[in-house]
Design a protein around this motif. Structure first.
Motif, PDB file in Angstrom:
ATOM      1  N   ARG A  77       1.846   2.071  -3.576  1.00  0.00           N
ATOM      2  CA  ARG A  77       0.727   2.680  -4.293  1.00  0.00           C
ATOM      3  C   ARG A  77       0.497   4.116  -3.826  1.00  0.00           C
ATOM      4  NH1 ARG A  77      -4.081  -1.890  -4.790  1.00  0.00           N
ATOM      5  NH2 ARG A  77      -3.367  -2.765  -6.791  1.00  0.00           N
ATOM      6  N   GLY A  89       0.815  -1.216   0.000  1.00  0.00           N
ATOM      7  CA  GLY A  89       0.000   0.000   0.000  1.00  0.00           C
ATOM      8  C   GLY A  89       0.840   1.254   0.000  1.00  0.00           C
ATOM      9  N   ARG A  91      -5.782   6.980   1.821  1.00  0.00           N
ATOM     10  CA  ARG A  91      -6.275   6.083   0.771  1.00  0.00           C
ATOM     11  C   ARG A  91      -5.556   6.398  -0.535  1.00  0.00           C
ATOM     12  NH1 ARG A  91      -9.970   2.374  -0.412  1.00  0.00           N
ATOM     13  NH2 ARG A  91     -11.187   2.469  -2.321  1.00  0.00           N
ATOM     14  N   GLU A  92      -4.965   5.375  -1.127  1.00  0.00           N
ATOM     15  CA  GLU A  92      -4.071   5.569  -2.270  1.00  0.00           C
ATOM     16  C   GLU A  92      -4.853   5.553  -3.586  1.00  0.00           C
ATOM     17  OE1 GLU A  92      -3.389   1.277  -0.646  1.00  0.00           O
ATOM     18  OE2 GLU A  92      -3.710   3.288   0.158  1.00  0.00           O
ATOM     19  N   HIS A  93      -5.689   6.588  -3.768  1.00  0.00           N
ATOM     20  CA  HIS A  93      -6.567   6.628  -4.944  1.00  0.00           C
ATOM     21  C   HIS A  93      -6.646   8.015  -5.567  1.00  0.00           C
ATOM     22  CE1 HIS A  93     -10.423   8.164  -2.766  1.00  0.00           C
ATOM     23  NE2 HIS A  93      -9.345   8.634  -2.198  1.00  0.00           N
ATOM     24  N   HIS A 138      -6.884   0.962  -9.637  1.00  0.00           N
ATOM     25  CA  HIS A 138      -5.579   1.138 -10.268  1.00  0.00           C
ATOM     26  C   HIS A 138      -5.556   0.522 -11.662  1.00  0.00           C
ATOM     27  CE1 HIS A 138      -3.004   2.902  -7.066  1.00  0.00           C
ATOM     28  NE2 HIS A 138      -4.050   2.558  -6.333  1.00  0.00           N
ATOM     29  N   LEU A 141      -9.259  -1.274  -4.502  1.00  0.00           N
ATOM     30  CA  LEU A 141      -8.117  -0.525  -5.014  1.00  0.00           C
ATOM     31  C   LEU A 141      -7.488  -1.193  -6.225  1.00  0.00           C
ATOM     32  CD1 LEU A 141      -6.518   0.567  -1.639  1.00  0.00           C
ATOM     33  CD2 LEU A 141      -7.443   2.095  -3.392  1.00  0.00           C
TER      34      LEU A 141
END
Length: 623
Positions: free
Chosen positions: A360, A357, A443-445, A486, A482
């Motif tokens: 990302r 995570g 949050r990796e978005h 991605h 996720l």
């Protein structure tokens, strides 16, 4: 970080005192509602669907940690309605919800109190402050140099800029000193306090337009003269969304930087003189520019020549004035550890050893800067259980703590309704990631479809034709995976609850617009819009892919659009490089495959009638 001067602090304190006097006179009956209305609006106070709404100005989005803590206090201590009012408001929204199917069976979110809302114009709004406490809020804000001056009304609004202003590697020049000079010039400008309509200015100093400048009444892009290297501005006029989306027109390809205030005076005088005041829908400068074309440009040039030659260029800046402002934007002291290459290598190694995570997060939420030792980091305010851009008092306090620990006490509100920490040393990235993750802000978005823009819509706004937040909640829950996000890659989804376009739906790769159709909530979907960024291409409004859809159908339509993208996208380069972007596919194959897929989703079975929000106490609260 620009510190407020003694003059600025004194000014906002005096304005707060003036507002308290005006409020008290209204409470005593010495001012009628009609007389008090423009006074409160000039200080950022609207009356919305359920309660007053305050919009706090955040010039070019930058806040220090002390200001974040003051905003947290406003949320905690003042954004708290009377229990009976909240119960009445929730009952009204429950009644509205009962009249329709919730998208995908997800119930509409409950009304939230005690939160600040980040807007697309880098301001902060509060939805529940009782008007009888509004003067106390203005006093509290003033202690930190904050206010709501010119966040409403037909005047020059908050000056916005690129979230990476002053830091980006592709900058021609730092736009922030020019934003500050524009703020000083436009604040309480007596000639432009009652324009035909509101007026929004955005400034960028970078090669890539990350400030959506061509969607503003005036967009300013810093540039260098190819021959002399002199600094100047390309000036675009007449952009805007709303009922008639129009991309701004280039009216002058190079205005010398020191003359920019004189030139803007010419633009605004021309607008003030010829802009329509008989029809609110045709009062924006974009309508004037579109109608008059070259005649408008000629009129601006004539006025500018008169200002310079007849009036002696009273707003001409000197280089010493610019330098005096620019020095106030000096970067924070640097931490000199290892070389940049070694430090970045260590950070990447930490990613491999810690958690996938983190890798990302580095890819999506962390942004390279001109200084290779530092990064800007986006704290995501898009998550399950809260509306996009909402921050609780606790989260505002926590963000202030992160800013102090990792970003020299500075944060920025972004156009995408998130917070950015602009001064993070590479060595601190692993620790910041862990701290932000524990707060639910990592949050990796960022830039993916679940990092969407949405206005408050019919849950709070008196002008909305439909609610945005139930659709937002359904989209957030639907796009929680996720891996899927991605795989889909960067997609801008923008959503507005009405044609005023506070959610910038026109510039979304996927745009969703709430409409009133025979007294029911429906949603129009557009594709291919662009804000002018490198990813999106030249600024343009999206195109409608068919008749509007019911609330029940919207989630399925978005799914169908994305499935169509998956079917038609082409690989780019090697397998590791992945596929062409959503926008590239839309441009290549056109709208027809997407229209066909969306049409198949349309539900022909009768759905329960969907009541639209009642427009109570409607005021133009568009951002």
């Amino acid at each position: 970080m620009l510190a407020a001067t003694d003059f600025d602090l004194d000014y906002v304190c005096r304005r707060a005192a003036q507002y308290r006097d005006q409020l008290q006179r209204w409470q005593r009956g010495e001012l009628s509602d009609e007389q008090f209305r423009p006074l409160r609006l000039q200080n950022g106070w609207y009356v919305q669907r359920h309660a007053p709404m305050l919009r706090v100005a955040v010039p070019w989005g930058e806040l220090n940690s002390a200001q974040l803590r003051v905003l947290a206090r406003v949320a905690r201590e003042f954004d708290q309605p009377d229990a009976a009012l909240l119960a009445q408001a929730q009952t009204a929204q429950d009644t509205l919800e009962a009249a329709q199917h919730a998208p995908t069976g997800i119930p509409a979110p409950r009304l939230k109190v005690g939160v600040g809302h980040f807007t697309t114009r880098q301001n902060v709004q509060f939805n529940w402050i009782p008007l009888d406490r509004s003067a106390d809020v203005m006093d509290l804000l003033a202690t930190a140099g904050l206010h709501g001056i010119q966040t409403s009304g037909n005047c020059i609004r908050n000056i916005t800029s690129d979230g990476l202003a002053g830091l980006a590697a592709d900058e021609v020049a730092d736009p922030r000193p020019w934003c500050e000079l524009l703020r000083q010039w436009s604040t309480a400008h007596p000639e432009f306090a009652f324009l035909p309509r509101k007026f929004k200015i955005a400034v960028t100093g970078a090669l890539e337009d990350r400030a959506a400048t061509l969607w503003h009444d005036v967009g300013l892009q810093l540039k260098r003269d190819d021959r002399t290297g002199a600094l100047g501005f390309a000036v675009y006029v007449g952009g805007g969304m709303g009922r008639t989306p129009i991309v701004a027109t280039l009216v002058n390809s190079f205005v010398p930087a020191l003359e920019i205030l004189n030139y803007l005076e010419a633009v605004l005088r021309t607008y003030n003189r010829f802009g329509r005041r008989d029809n609110a829908y045709k009062a924006r400068i974009k309508i004037l520019v579109k109608a008059e074309g070259q005649a408008f440009i000629d009129a601006v040039q004539t006025e500018y020549t008169a200002i310079v030659e007849r009036d002696g260029a009273p707003q001409r800046l000197t280089q010493s004035q610019v330098d005096a402002v620019a020095v106030r934007f000096a970067p924070p002291p640097q931490r000199l550890l290892n070389t940049a290459t070694e430090r970045v290598a260590q950070v990447l190694q930490a990613a491999a050893e810690d958690d996938p995570g983190f890798a990302r997060w580095l890819e999506r939420n962390v942004h390279a800067l001109r200084d290779p030792l530092y990064r800007a980091v986006t704290l995501s305010f898009k998550r399950l259980g809260q509306a996009p851009g909402d921050a609780t008092a606790e989260q505002l306090d926590a963000a202030a703590g992160l800013a102090d620990r990792f970003s020299a006490g500075v944060a920025r509100v972004t156009h995408q309704q998130n917070l950015l920490l602009p001064h993070v040393h590479c060595a601190d990235l692993p620790e910041l990631w862990r701290a932000a993750r524990s707060l639910g802000l990592a949050r990796e978005h960022v830039g993916l479809v679940s990092d969407f823009i949405a206005c408050p819509g019919g849950d709070y706004c008196a002008l909305a034709n439909a609610r945005s937040l139930p659709i937002a909640a359904a989209l957030t829950e639907r796009f929680a995976d996720l891996d899927e996000l991605h795989d889909l890659g960067p997609i801008d989804l923008h959503m507005s609850g009405c044609i005023n376009s506070c959610g910038h739906h026109h510039s979304g790769h996927i745009g969703i617009l709430g409409v009133d159709k025979d007294g029911q909530e429906w949603y129009q979907v557009t594709l291919g819009g662009s804000d002018g960024s490198a990813l999106s291409g030249a600024a343009q409004p999206g195109r409608v892919i068919g008749p509007s859809f019911s609330a029940y159908e919207v989630l399925g339509v978005v799914d169908a659009v994305l499935d169509t993208y998956r079917q038609h996208r082409q690989p780019v380069g090697t397998a590791a490089q992945g596929f062409e972007t959503f926008m590239a596919t839309v441009r290549r194959v056109g709208l027809e495959p997407f229209k066909a897929a969306a049409a198949q989703v349309r539900q022909h079975a009768a759905q329960p009638a969907t009541a639209t929000p009642a427009a109570l106490h409607a005021e133009p609260a568009t951002v």
